[in-house]
Design a protein around this motif. Structure first.
Motif, PDB file in Angstrom:
ATOM      1  N   GLN A   1       0.429   0.761  -2.363  1.00 15.12           N
ATOM      2  CA  GLN A   1       1.095   2.047  -2.527  1.00 15.12           C
ATOM      3  C   GLN A   1       0.131   3.214  -2.315  1.00 15.12           C
ATOM      4  O   GLN A   1       0.521   4.373  -2.466  1.00 15.12           O
ATOM      5  N   LEU A   2      -1.107   2.915  -1.967  1.00 14.94           N
ATOM      6  CA  LEU A   2      -2.134   3.935  -1.770  1.00 14.94           C
ATOM      7  C   LEU A   2      -2.693   3.845  -0.365  1.00 14.94           C
ATOM      8  O   LEU A   2      -2.589   2.821   0.308  1.00 14.94           O
ATOM      9  N   ILE A   3      -3.283   4.933   0.086  1.00 14.67           N
ATOM     10  CA  ILE A   3      -4.036   4.928   1.340  1.00 14.67           C
ATOM     11  C   ILE A   3      -5.518   5.062   1.007  1.00 14.67           C
ATOM     12  O   ILE A   3      -5.883   5.706   0.023  1.00 14.67           O
ATOM     13  N   ALA A   4      -6.351   4.427   1.797  1.00 17.21           N
ATOM     14  CA  ALA A   4      -7.793   4.466   1.580  1.00 17.21           C
ATOM     15  C   ALA A   4      -8.465   5.053   2.805  1.00 17.21           C
ATOM     16  O   ALA A   4      -8.100   4.728   3.941  1.00 17.21           O
ATOM     17  N   GLY A   5      -9.429   5.914   2.576  1.00 15.13           N
ATOM     18  CA  GLY A   5     -10.139   6.538   3.683  1.00 15.13           C
ATOM     19  C   GLY A   5     -11.631   6.555   3.445  1.00 15.13           C
ATOM     20  O   GLY A   5     -12.106   6.436   2.323  1.00 15.13           O
TER      21      GLY A   5
ATOM     22  N   MET B   1       1.587   6.912  -2.994  1.00 18.39           N
ATOM     23  CA  MET B   1       1.351   7.465  -4.324  1.00 18.39           C
ATOM     24  C   MET B   1       0.027   8.194  -4.437  1.00 18.39           C
ATOM     25  O   MET B   1      -0.180   8.941  -5.404  1.00 18.39           O
ATOM     26  N   GLY B   2      -0.880   7.985  -3.503  1.00 19.10           N
ATOM     27  CA  GLY B   2      -2.154   8.677  -3.639  1.00 19.10           C
ATOM     28  C   GLY B   2      -3.180   8.216  -2.639  1.00 19.10           C
ATOM     29  O   GLY B   2      -2.891   7.463  -1.702  1.00 19.10           O
ATOM     30  N   VAL B   3      -4.413   8.681  -2.860  1.00 18.61           N
ATOM     31  CA  VAL B   3      -5.506   8.524  -1.902  1.00 18.61           C
ATOM     32  C   VAL B   3      -6.704   7.914  -2.611  1.00 18.61           C
ATOM     33  O   VAL B   3      -7.042   8.295  -3.746  1.00 18.61           O
ATOM     34  N   LEU B   4      -7.342   6.961  -1.945  1.00 21.76           N
ATOM     35  CA  LEU B   4      -8.622   6.421  -2.380  1.00 21.76           C
ATOM     36  C   LEU B   4      -9.703   6.977  -1.468  1.00 21.76           C
ATOM     37  O   LEU B   4      -9.613   6.846  -0.244  1.00 21.76           O
ATOM     38  N   TYR B   5     -10.718   7.602  -2.064  1.00 23.17           N
ATOM     39  CA  TYR B   5     -11.810   8.142  -1.246  1.00 23.17           C
ATOM     40  C   TYR B   5     -13.072   8.176  -2.093  1.00 23.17           C
ATOM     41  O   TYR B   5     -13.033   7.997  -3.311  1.00 23.17           O
ATOM     42  N   ASP B   6     -14.208   8.402  -1.443  1.00 19.59           N
ATOM     43  CA  ASP B   6     -15.467   8.434  -2.177  1.00 19.59           C
ATOM     44  C   ASP B   6     -15.769   9.845  -2.675  1.00 19.59           C
ATOM     45  O   ASP B   6     -14.908  10.728  -2.652  1.00 19.59           O
ATOM     46  N   GLY B   7     -16.995  10.069  -3.105  1.00 20.55           N
ATOM     47  CA  GLY B   7     -17.377  11.336  -3.715  1.00 20.55           C
ATOM     48  C   GLY B   7     -17.442  12.512  -2.779  1.00 20.55           C
ATOM     49  O   GLY B   7     -17.748  13.626  -3.221  1.00 20.55           O
ATOM     50  N   ALA B   8     -17.153  12.303  -1.487  1.00 25.60           N
ATOM     51  CA  ALA B   8     -17.133  13.445  -0.579  1.00 25.60           C
ATOM     52  C   ALA B   8     -16.031  14.430  -0.936  1.00 25.60           C
ATOM     53  O   ALA B   8     -16.137  15.629  -0.657  1.00 25.60           O
TER      54      ALA B   8
END
Length: 522
Positions: free
Chosen positions: A172-176, A301-308
């Motif tokens: 349910q999430l996207i990862a970048g 439902m949301g986004v997965l990303y790093d500290g950028a």
């Protein structure tokens, strides 16, 4: 402390291994992947973007129709170079497979009109210059639309599935993430002079490559002018050390995807090139891509990303009513929020490590910050924006208290009572209070999906000849990325058609299984 909604982070020694060993059925040979690409429906739909404008035809018709060059582009993402790809298309068995797939999609008459062998490398280079690069923007946007439709067909980002904002599922999430593909050449100057003989030597320089910082930001978490944040680099043999970080010569791209469990189940959704002088660096490009997907995918439902992505980026996504799951910046210091007065007792609230803490005074005159348990994550919608709240349980000798504290969104003037907005009080709420705090079990589970994107970048590295970018210039290199994503999505679609129930996967935590690179073709 009462049970927390998000749970306590599991120590490394206590974690269970969730990755599943690859079985023989999980492997895809190069010949299988060629068939996957040739039978990929979206490739022929994407070719409609290259259709000539209506009107009287002039000149000699092209030797190959446009979809053949798109097919060449995707196959280059498997073979690793245009020379090897062109050579393989001269093999009768490979070309027969392609012609059979063309007949399946476009009819036998269309397949019969194709030449007896595939295009040569020179024909490909001419088509790349005159056909594909001029339509690159249209190809990228059409690819994004088709990729999102593919993800929905494969049960990813579903709109009718049950939602739990405090514990969403990986699909349910996207990862970048961002990746730096190594420059095709070591040269950074167009010519050099031999100090002994005075000989002038000319070098080919890639105009899109620049020195990129590998592995993160500077001490303040900001992008340096010529050292932008890099998620995963394509290698470290071309590097120079500057300060505490390694600098890699290459071109940066940001890529977003979503996936289910199992091998080759990922669907790549969007990509973009990050110019070395881009204002805001990687984060600006990533935010634009993420918002484009969120606006088009209601079930995301949301986004997965790093500290950028920092507080200003979290604010944008949270106001859209979605989650941004990333880690709190290490340089963020505790900040005072407010003091709650319940008459007989007072409680001083501070932010620390992305969540609300209470300041407790000790007998020796010092104080410490104690995390407050979150009982509920609330999402509230208004006319033009969304708000997020943590319902906190505050322990007290005189009886526990409940308190609702806003998270994820920094209120501006006019959104709160006069003098009470975050802008007026100087508290950057989105920077200091996360929707899902990073020192929790839920964050630990979900963030593995962001780290899993590196498996896709590892696939990209292996697909490139000698693990270097195989083109010069940002536009040609963007085509390389597009071809790789097409090839990966083609295999994902083929795997789903063969097993739409995902029965080849284990019931493990979503997002922790990674893609496995295909074996080399002998």
């Amino acid at each position: 402390m009462p049970d927390d909604l998000f749970g306590d982070r599991v120590p490394r020694a206590a974690r269970k291994k969730t990755a599943r060993r690859a079985a023989e059925a999980d492997l895809r040979t190069v010949s299988q992947r060629i068939t996957d690409v040739a039978r990929f429906d979206d490739l022929y739909r994407l070719a409609d973007t290259l259709a000539p404008a209506p009107g009287p035809r002039r000149g000699r018709p092209p030797h190959y129709p446009p979809y053949i060059y798109l097919l060449f582009l995707a196959l280059r993402g498997i073979h690793g170079s245009a020379r090897y790809c062109a050579g393989d298309l001269q093999e009768p068995s490979v070309w027969t497979t392609i012609r059979g797939s063309v007949a399946r999609h476009l009819g036998h008459d269309e397949a019969a009109r194709l030449p007896e062998a595939g295009p040569s490398r020179h024909q490909w280079q001419h088509a790349q210059r005159t056909l594909l690069i001029p339509r690159l923007e249209e190809l990228s946007e059409t690819f994004a639309d088709l990729a999102l439709a593919q993800a929905l067909r494969q049960g990813l980002l579903p709109t009718d599935a049950k939602r739990s904002w405090s514990s969403p599922q990986r699909h349910q999430l996207i990862a970048g993430d961002g990746t730096v593909a190594k420059s095709p050449t070591l040269s950074t100057a167009p010519f050099s002079v031999d100090p002994t003989t005075g000989e002038v030597r000319r070098h080919r320089v890639d105009p899109a490559s620049s020195w990129q910082k590998e592995g993160g930001a500077d001490r303040n978490g900001n992008n340096a002018q010529n050292a932008t944040l890099a998620g995963t680099t394509a290698g470290t043999d071309i590097h120079a050390h500057a300060g505490e970080g390694a600098m890699v010569l290459g071109t940066k791209f940001v890529v977003f995807s979503t996936r289910h469990r199992g091998y080759f189940r990922r669907v790549f959704l969007r990509y973009a090139h990050v110019p070395h002088n881009q204002p805001g660096g990687e984060a600006t490009v990533a935010l634009d891509l993420a918002c484009a997907i969120l606006d088009a995918a209601e079930g995301c439902m949301g986004v997965l990303y790093d500290g950028a992505l920092r507080g200003i980026h979290r604010d944008v996504i949270a106001r859209r009513g979605r989650l941004l799951v990333n880690k709190q910046h290490k340089g963020a210091s505790p900040r005072y929020i407010r003091t709650l007065d319940f008459g007989r007792c007072r409680h001083e609230l501070w932010s620390n490590s992305g969540r609300v803490h209470e300041r407790a005074f000790l007998d020796d005159g010092t104080s410490t910050l104690i995390p407050l348990s979150v009982g509920k994550l609330e999402r509230r919608a208004s006319t033009h924006t969304h708000r997020w709240y943590h319902l906190l349980d505050i322990p007290c000798p005189r009886g526990p208290h409940k308190h609702r504290e806003s998270v994820g969104v920094t209120s501006t003037i006019g959104e709160q009572s006069q003098g009470q907005s975050d802008t007026e009080t100087g508290f950057h709420r989105a920077e200091n209070l996360l929707q899902i705090p990073d020192n929790t079990a839920v964050h630990q589970t979900l963030y593995g999906g962001r780290e899993d994107t590196e498996a896709g970048f590892s696939q990209l590295d292996r697909s490139l000849w000698n693990r270097r970018m195989i083109a010069f210039g940002a536009e040609a290199q963007s085509l390389v990325i597009l071809g790789f994503l097409l090839a990966q999505n083609a295999t994902s679609a083929s795997r789903y058609q063969g097993d739409p129930t995902y029965s080849d996967t284990d019931t493990v935590t979503a997002g922790l299984s990674s893609d496995r690179p295909e074996p080399s073709r002998s």
